[in-house]
Design a protein around this motif. Structure first.
Motif, short mmCIF file in Angstrom:
data_model
loop_
_atom_site.label_atom_id
_atom_site.label_comp_id
_atom_site.label_asym_id
_atom_site.label_seq_id
_atom_site.Cartn_x
_atom_site.Cartn_y
_atom_site.Cartn_z
N GLY A 46 1.01 -0.95 -0.23
CA GLY A 46 0.00 -0.36 0.08
C GLY A 46 0.63 1.24 -0.47
N GLU A 47 2.03 1.22 -0.07
CA GLU A 47 3.09 2.15 0.00
C GLU A 47 3.68 2.88 -0.92
OE1 GLU A 47 5.13 3.02 4.09
OE2 GLU A 47 3.64 2.62 4.78
N VAL A 48 3.72 3.62 -1.62
CA VAL A 48 4.54 3.78 -3.08
C VAL A 48 6.06 3.47 -2.86
CG1 VAL A 48 6.08 5.27 -4.88
CG2 VAL A 48 3.15 5.55 -3.98
N GLU A 49 6.55 2.17 -3.66
CA GLU A 49 8.69 1.58 -2.98
C GLU A 49 9.05 2.17 -4.25
OE1 GLU A 49 11.25 0.70 -1.63
OE2 GLU A 49 9.85 0.00 -0.58
N ARG A 50 10.94 2.91 -3.81
CA ARG A 50 11.01 3.56 -4.79
C ARG A 50 12.27 2.60 -4.88
NH1 ARG A 50 9.51 8.11 -7.61
NH2 ARG A 50 7.55 9.27 -6.45
N ARG A 51 12.82 1.46 -4.47
CA ARG A 51 13.45 0.27 -4.61
C ARG A 51 14.20 -0.62 -5.40
NH1 ARG A 51 14.14 0.39 1.54
NH2 ARG A 51 12.38 -0.17 1.79
N ARG A 52 14.36 -0.60 -6.02
CA ARG A 52 13.80 -2.09 -7.06
C ARG A 52 14.43 -3.08 -6.43
NH1 ARG A 52 17.45 -3.04 -11.96
NH2 ARG A 52 19.14 -1.82 -10.97
N GLY A 53 15.10 -2.96 -5.08
CA GLY A 53 16.23 -3.68 -4.83
C GLY A 53 15.79 -4.01 -3.53
#
Length: 73
Positions: A46-53
């Motif tokens: 439910g939260e935007v995630e900007r770390r593809r790792g």
């Protein structure tokens, strides 16, 4: 109306977000995964995630373009 959630078995305990997007069939390539994650189009639990790792674990919910998939071992 609630969007259905698909379970995707990863065959292990953890997987990185970028890998999971490809593995779950949400994207075709790692390059695509990098761009959509950095641009903020993917959310985890439910939260935007900007770390593809980002490490995903059993039960995490990943949403992209209106489709939600749940990580399963």
């Amino acid at each position: 109306m609630t969007t259905p959630i698909d379970d995707v078995s990863i065959g292990g305990e953890m997987i990185r977000l970028g890998q999971f997007l490809k593995f779950a069939g949400l994207l075709d390539s790692g390059g695509d995964a990098k761009e959509v994650v950095i641009d903020g189009f993917v959310s985890v639990n439910g939260e935007v995630e900007r770390r593809r790792g980002r490490q995903l674990r059993d039960g995490d919910l990943v949403t992209f373009e209106g489709r939600t998939v749940r990580v399963r071992p």
